[in-house]
Design a protein around this motif. Structure first.
Motif, PDB file in Angstrom:
ATOM      1  N   HIS A  37      20.145   4.037  12.973  1.00 51.47           N
ATOM      2  CA  HIS A  37      19.149   3.130  12.393  1.00 51.47           C
ATOM      3  C   HIS A  37      18.091   3.989  11.708  1.00 51.47           C
ATOM      4  CE1 HIS A  37      16.441  -0.123  11.685  1.00 51.47           C
ATOM      5  NE2 HIS A  37      15.529   0.350  12.505  1.00 51.47           N
ATOM      6  N   MET A  38      17.785   3.654  10.485  1.00 56.00           N
ATOM      7  CA  MET A  38      16.832   4.417   9.705  1.00 56.00           C
ATOM      8  C   MET A  38      15.488   3.693   9.658  1.00 56.00           C
ATOM      9  SD  MET A  38      20.102   4.782   8.816  1.00 56.00           S
ATOM     10  CE  MET A  38      20.304   3.367   7.805  1.00 56.00           C
ATOM     11  N   ARG A  39      14.512   4.290  10.291  1.00 57.89           N
ATOM     12  CA  ARG A  39      13.150   3.735  10.283  1.00 57.89           C
ATOM     13  C   ARG A  39      12.495   4.198   8.990  1.00 57.89           C
ATOM     14  NH1 ARG A  39       8.347   5.797  11.839  1.00 57.89           N
ATOM     15  NH2 ARG A  39       9.357   7.644  12.647  1.00 57.89           N
ATOM     16  N   GLU A  40      12.320   3.259   8.069  1.00 57.71           N
ATOM     17  CA  GLU A  40      11.845   3.628   6.734  1.00 57.71           C
ATOM     18  C   GLU A  40      10.354   3.941   6.722  1.00 57.71           C
ATOM     19  OE1 GLU A  40      11.787   1.935   2.177  1.00 57.71           O
ATOM     20  OE2 GLU A  40      12.957   0.900   3.699  1.00 57.71           O
ATOM     21  N   ARG A  41      10.042   5.042   6.072  1.00 67.98           N
ATOM     22  CA  ARG A  41       8.651   5.433   5.844  1.00 67.98           C
ATOM     23  C   ARG A  41       8.447   5.566   4.340  1.00 67.98           C
ATOM     24  NH1 ARG A  41       8.088  10.969   8.547  1.00 67.98           N
ATOM     25  NH2 ARG A  41      10.028  11.188   7.447  1.00 67.98           N
ATOM     26  N   VAL A  42       7.361   4.995   3.858  1.00 70.64           N
ATOM     27  CA  VAL A  42       6.992   5.152   2.456  1.00 70.64           C
ATOM     28  C   VAL A  42       5.769   6.046   2.428  1.00 70.64           C
ATOM     29  CG1 VAL A  42       6.284   3.991   0.344  1.00 70.64           C
ATOM     30  CG2 VAL A  42       7.927   2.887   1.884  1.00 70.64           C
ATOM     31  N   VAL A  43       5.949   7.242   1.883  1.00 63.14           N
ATOM     32  CA  VAL A  43       4.866   8.219   1.859  1.00 63.14           C
ATOM     33  C   VAL A  43       4.195   8.178   0.497  1.00 63.14           C
ATOM     34  CG1 VAL A  43       4.282  10.653   2.133  1.00 63.14           C
ATOM     35  CG2 VAL A  43       6.137   9.665   3.491  1.00 63.14           C
ATOM     36  N   THR A  44       2.884   7.918   0.506  1.00 58.51           N
ATOM     37  CA  THR A  44       2.110   7.925  -0.731  1.00 58.51           C
ATOM     38  C   THR A  44       1.006   8.962  -0.600  1.00 58.51           C
ATOM     39  OG1 THR A  44       0.485   6.289  -0.012  1.00 58.51           O
ATOM     40  CG2 THR A  44       2.514   5.438  -0.990  1.00 58.51           C
ATOM     41  N   ALA A  45       0.268   9.174  -1.660  1.00 57.28           N
ATOM     42  CA  ALA A  45      -0.848  10.120  -1.615  1.00 57.28           C
ATOM     43  C   ALA A  45      -1.930   9.653  -0.647  1.00 57.28           C
ATOM     44  CB  ALA A  45      -1.444  10.310  -3.009  1.00 57.28           C
ATOM     45  N   ALA A  46      -2.065   8.353  -0.487  1.00 53.10           N
ATOM     46  CA  ALA A  46      -3.133   7.813   0.359  1.00 53.10           C
ATOM     47  C   ALA A  46      -2.734   7.685   1.822  1.00 53.10           C
ATOM     48  CB  ALA A  46      -3.560   6.448  -0.161  1.00 53.10           C
ATOM     49  N   ALA A  47      -1.454   7.374   2.082  1.00 44.64           N
ATOM     50  CA  ALA A  47      -1.048   7.115   3.471  1.00 44.64           C
ATOM     51  C   ALA A  47       0.467   7.080   3.595  1.00 44.64           C
ATOM     52  CB  ALA A  47      -1.627   5.788   3.939  1.00 44.64           C
ATOM     53  N   THR A  48       0.924   7.086   4.833  1.00 39.42           N
ATOM     54  CA  THR A  48       2.323   6.864   5.135  1.00 39.42           C
ATOM     55  C   THR A  48       2.441   5.460   5.704  1.00 39.42           C
ATOM     56  OG1 THR A  48       2.718   9.193   5.600  1.00 39.42           O
ATOM     57  CG2 THR A  48       4.296   7.635   6.506  1.00 39.42           C
ATOM     58  N   VAL A  49       3.272   4.637   5.071  1.00 40.47           N
ATOM     59  CA  VAL A  49       3.436   3.256   5.496  1.00 40.47           C
ATOM     60  C   VAL A  49       4.743   3.150   6.272  1.00 40.47           C
ATOM     61  CG1 VAL A  49       3.668   0.867   4.717  1.00 40.47           C
ATOM     62  CG2 VAL A  49       2.198   2.462   3.452  1.00 40.47           C
ATOM     63  N   GLU A  50       4.646   2.676   7.509  1.00 38.51           N
ATOM     64  CA  GLU A  50       5.816   2.485   8.357  1.00 38.51           C
ATOM     65  C   GLU A  50       6.277   1.035   8.243  1.00 38.51           C
ATOM     66  OE1 GLU A  50       7.094   5.046   9.879  1.00 38.51           O
ATOM     67  OE2 GLU A  50       5.440   6.456   9.812  1.00 38.51           O
ATOM     68  N   LYS A  51       7.568   0.827   8.022  1.00 38.34           N
ATOM     69  CA  LYS A  51       8.106  -0.527   7.925  1.00 38.34           C
ATOM     70  C   LYS A  51       8.255  -1.168   9.305  1.00 38.34           C
ATOM     71  CE  LYS A  51       8.794  -0.567   3.464  1.00 38.34           C
ATOM     72  NZ  LYS A  51       8.374  -1.541   2.514  1.00 38.34           N
ATOM     73  N   GLU A  52       8.352  -0.346  10.350  1.00 31.58           N
ATOM     74  CA  GLU A  52       8.413  -0.828  11.729  1.00 31.58           C
ATOM     75  C   GLU A  52       7.874   0.275  12.635  1.00 31.58           C
ATOM     76  OE1 GLU A  52      12.529  -1.442  13.016  1.00 31.58           O
ATOM     77  OE2 GLU A  52      13.129   0.186  11.709  1.00 31.58           O
ATOM     78  N   THR A  53       7.439  -0.100  13.824  1.00 38.82           N
ATOM     79  CA  THR A  53       6.906   0.913  14.737  1.00 38.82           C
ATOM     80  C   THR A  53       8.044   1.785  15.250  1.00 38.82           C
ATOM     81  OG1 THR A  53       7.161  -0.404  16.741  1.00 38.82           O
ATOM     82  CG2 THR A  53       5.086  -0.667  15.493  1.00 38.82           C
ATOM     83  N   ILE A  54       7.694   2.942  15.755  1.00 40.40           N
ATOM     84  CA  ILE A  54       8.704   3.844  16.311  1.00 40.40           C
ATOM     85  C   ILE A  54       9.424   3.172  17.471  1.00 40.40           C
ATOM     86  CG2 ILE A  54       9.028   6.025  17.542  1.00 40.40           C
ATOM     87  CD1 ILE A  54       6.705   7.145  15.824  1.00 40.40           C
ATOM     88  N   SER A  55       8.667   2.545  18.369  1.00 39.03           N
ATOM     89  CA  SER A  55       9.307   1.906  19.528  1.00 39.03           C
ATOM     90  C   SER A  55      10.190   0.733  19.103  1.00 39.03           C
ATOM     91  CB  SER A  55       8.271   1.470  20.562  1.00 39.03           C
ATOM     92  OG  SER A  55       7.367   0.544  20.010  1.00 39.03           O
ATOM     93  N   ASP A  56       9.774  -0.048  18.106  1.00 37.82           N
ATOM     94  CA  ASP A  56      10.613  -1.142  17.605  1.00 37.82           C
ATOM     95  C   ASP A  56      11.916  -0.605  17.019  1.00 37.82           C
ATOM     96  OD1 ASP A  56       8.784  -3.083  18.341  1.00 37.82           O
ATOM     97  OD2 ASP A  56       7.947  -3.308  16.316  1.00 37.82           O
TER      98      ASP A  56
END
Length: 141
Positions: A37-56
């Motif tokens: 399962h790939m926990r998607e992270r979107v990394v931008t200059a301002a922040a890293t946006v997580e599509k779901e929590t690590i535990s989820d």
């Protein structure tokens, strides 16, 4: 024919379609299954946006492996974070480490702008894999 199957799922809608198919294949060939399962992270200059929590994310991967085990399949789960443009490489690397003889991708469908920027996941996997690849269709959009 297939003693090890890697199945990559992105979300609950993928798992619903993929679990019965993978269970059938794994039982037919007495194969071990690695659920990735790939926990998607979107990394931008301002922040890293997580599509779901690590535990989820970990819970989701484990739930799919548990469903397969209830169906009589030897299954384990591996959940990692990824960046969207690295998804195909991640799946192929995990497949090689596991020694997969078949890769199953859950809920394969076009992603619009993502595909225009990063390329189609199915195409990248088909060209990069040395083992058969099964792309599951998505449900209605």
């Amino acid at each position: 024919m297939f003693s090890k199957i890697l199945v990559a799922v992105g979300g609950p809608e993928d798992a619903e379609e993929v679990v019965p198919v993978v269970a059938g294949l794994a039982k037919a060939f007495s194969a071990k299954v690695l659920v990735v399962h790939m926990r998607e992270r979107v990394v931008t200059a301002a922040a890293t946006v997580e599509k779901e929590t690590i535990s989820d994310a970990f819970r989701f991967g484990e739930e799919i492996a548990d469903e397969l085990m209830v169906l009589g399949v030897d299954a384990t789960a591996d959940t990692r974070g990824h960046r969207p443009e690295m998804l195909a490489k991640f799946i192929l690397d995990e497949s090689k480490k596991f020694g997969a003889e078949l890769i199953v991708i859950g809920g394969h469908h076009a992603h619009g702008m993502r595909d225009r920027i990063f390329g189609d996941l199915g195409k990248e996997l088909a060209h990069g894999s040395n083992v058969p690849l099964l792309l599951m269709p998505s449900g209605p959009q």
